[in-house]
Design an enzyme around this catalytic site. Structure first.
Site, PDB file in Angstrom:
ATOM      1  N   LYS A   1    -155.441  73.852  64.917  1.00 43.37           N
ATOM      2  CA  LYS A   1    -154.830  73.355  63.673  1.00 43.37           C
ATOM      3  C   LYS A   1    -153.644  74.238  63.281  1.00 43.37           C
ATOM      4  O   LYS A   1    -153.452  75.322  63.836  1.00 43.37           O
ATOM      5  CB  LYS A   1    -155.873  73.327  62.562  1.00 43.37           C
TER       6      LYS A   1
ATOM      7  N   TYR B   1    -128.994  91.102  48.587  1.00 40.72           N
ATOM      8  CA  TYR B   1    -129.017  90.577  47.220  1.00 40.72           C
ATOM      9  C   TYR B   1    -129.730  91.530  46.264  1.00 40.72           C
ATOM     10  O   TYR B   1    -130.741  92.126  46.608  1.00 40.72           O
ATOM     11  CB  TYR B   1    -129.756  89.233  47.191  1.00 40.72           C
TER      12      TYR B   1
HETATM   13  C1  LIG Z   1    -160.081  76.875  60.562  1.00 39.45           C
HETATM   14  C2  LIG Z   1    -161.440  76.464  60.909  1.00 39.45           C
HETATM   15  C3  LIG Z   1    -162.133  77.106  61.942  1.00 39.45           C
HETATM   16  C4  LIG Z   1    -161.585  78.314  62.673  1.00 39.45           C
HETATM   17  O1  LIG Z   1    -161.581  79.459  61.847  1.00 39.45           O
HETATM   18  P1  LIG Z   1    -161.185  80.904  62.413  1.00 39.45           P
HETATM   19  O2  LIG Z   1    -161.600  81.839  61.358  1.00 39.45           O
HETATM   20  O3  LIG Z   1    -159.709  80.877  62.619  1.00 39.45           O
HETATM   21  O4  LIG Z   1    -161.904  81.084  63.707  1.00 39.45           O
HETATM   22  C5  LIG Z   1    -163.363  76.590  62.284  1.00 39.45           C
HETATM   23  N1  LIG Z   1    -163.890  75.532  61.645  1.00 39.45           N
HETATM   24  C6  LIG Z   1    -163.267  74.906  60.638  1.00 39.45           C
HETATM   25  C7  LIG Z   1    -163.900  73.745  59.968  1.00 39.45           C
HETATM   26  C8  LIG Z   1    -162.026  75.353  60.234  1.00 39.45           C
HETATM   27  O5  LIG Z   1    -161.404  74.746  59.221  1.00 39.45           O
END
Ligand SMILES: *Cc1c(COP(=O)(O)O)cnc(C)c1O
Length: 393
Positions: free
Chosen positions: A45, A287
């Site tokens: 993701k 800036y």
């Molecule tokens: C983001 C997420 C993960 C992975 O989390 P990490 O801490 O990056 O390993 C696993 N399950 C869900 C539902 C998530 O949203």
């Protein structure tokens, strides 16, 4: 060394290096920790945690048993890539929100979906009309207070699933922890696990299921620290990219097992300077005139800024690396410019600065940038803009 020219990117643009071998190494380490019988799921993701979905996909596909995405289009992109490359399909699971037409497309492509709430009953008639069966994993909200059926909602949820058997196949049950990363004791996680086991029992009994249900709860921190949270599969994001969920997780790992696996960061962020010059003592930089050179100072102007995802909170706080030397960021990070002090760095002409990653003996870690920018490593890497060039090395 800067990557060879690519007409899609300005010659002077920053770039990311994605180390595919580091990702494979992290997956191997994780498998060692997990042991036999636990499937390794990789989470792609957030543009693969900012590393670049397209650049990470080949390495993650090769290294993991399953891939998890938020956006249904990413799930379909995995299938399209597999087809193009002629490689065997992996299990792909969409964790995020989808509309009815998307659910139908996922069913057609053989992509699994997380069922999060009764509102998704609207998919059923469309799936029936298309004569498709969608594989779903029932999300049980065991205490995160985000998506998923609470235990109270589960009875009605299971009734709906029982009536939708022809259109929906229940393949798994999952949950997500609220508080495993920032703590060194795991009492809330234990409560969530008890609720998960109860939820799993209700789904199984309510549907009269005898076949195996795939159970998955653990993200990186729990996968590393909580053996009884590993079940059939883990969903590993940050650790696959070679970063620790938090320093608490790392400390807990040492305390619990006496051993800290050497995760290798996958990403480096580099940029060539657009110019270097000497500013006389007393000159201001950037800036707000927030920085004034106490002595004659050689600066390098980098053609990148907060537009590219380099946080403005790094103003006058961070350093970059040039020729293995620390070079402080002078004054404010601007939209398209960062100025660093290269007085002590060797090299003439265009210099290559490392904003994140290794250069010689020195390293700027995502963890260090996160401390400077008052955030977490997840946010530092995920917010690196998608427009930046990513090169797999
Ligand atoms: C983001 C997420 C993960 C992975 O989390 P990490 O801490 O990056 O390993 C696993 N399950 C869900 C539902 C998530 O949203």
């Amino acid at each position: 060394m800067p990557p060879p020219p690519d007409p899609r990117f300005a010659a002077q643009a920053p770039w990311l290096e994605i180390d595919a071998q580091a990702l494979a190494h992290n997956a191997r380490l994780l498998r060692e920790v997990l042991g036999q019988g636990v499937r390794l799921g990789g989470v792609l993701k957030g543009n693969a945690y900012g590393h670049g979905f397209a650049q990470v996909l080949p390495a993650a596909h090769a290294a993991c048993d399953a891939l998890y995405v938020i956006d249904p289009r990413d799930g379909l992109a995995v299938r399209a890539w597999e087809e193009r490359e002629g490689v065997a399909r992996r299990q792909v699971l969409v964790l995020g929100a989808v509309e009815t037409e998307e659910a139908v497309e996922l069913a057609r492509a053989g992509v699994d979906l997380v069922l999060t709430d009764a509102g998704q009953a609207r998919f059923v008639s469309a799936l029936r009309s298309a004569a498709l069966r969608l594989r779903v994993h029932v999300h049980v909200d065991t205490g995160l207070g985000r998506e998923g059926f609470t235990l109270g909602e589960l009875t009605a949820g299971v009734e709906f699933l029982a009536q939708a058997r022809d259109a929906i196949e229940v393949a798994g049950v999952l949950s997500h922890f609220a508080n495993t990363e920032d703590v060194t004791e795991q009492t809330y996680a234990a409560q969530q696990l008890a609720a998960f086991d109860e939820g799993t029992r209700r789904v199984r009994e309510g549907l009269g299921l005898t076949a195996r249900l795939e159970r998955h709860v653990a993200a990186s921190a729990a996968a590393l620290l909580l053996p009884h949270a590993r079940y059939d599969a883990v969903r590993v994001g940050i650790a696959l990219y070679g970063l620790w969920p938090s320093s608490e997780t790392r400390l807990s790992m040492r305390a619990l097992t006496g051993h800290v696996p050497e995760l290798r960061p996958v990403l480096s962020w580099r940029c060539r300077s657009q110019l270097t010059k000497w500013l006389p003592a007393g000159s201001y930089v950037g800036y707000g005139c927030t920085y004034r050179c106490p002595v004659d100072t050689r600066i390098a102007v980098l053609p990148m800024g907060y537009f590219d995802g380099y946080p403005r909170l790094l103003s006058s706080r961070a350093h970059a690396l040039v020729e293995g030397q620390r070079c402080p960021v002078l004054g404010r990070v601007m939209m398209n410019h960062v100025v660093i002090d290269v007085t002590r760095a060797r090299g003439e002409g265009s210099l290559t600065a490392t904003l994140l990653g290794r250069d010689g003996e020195e390293q700027v870690s995502a963890d260090q940038l996160a401390v400077w920018a008052q955030t977490i490593n997840y946010e530092v890497v995920t917010r690196i803009s998608a427009h930046i060039r990513r090169v797999v090395i």
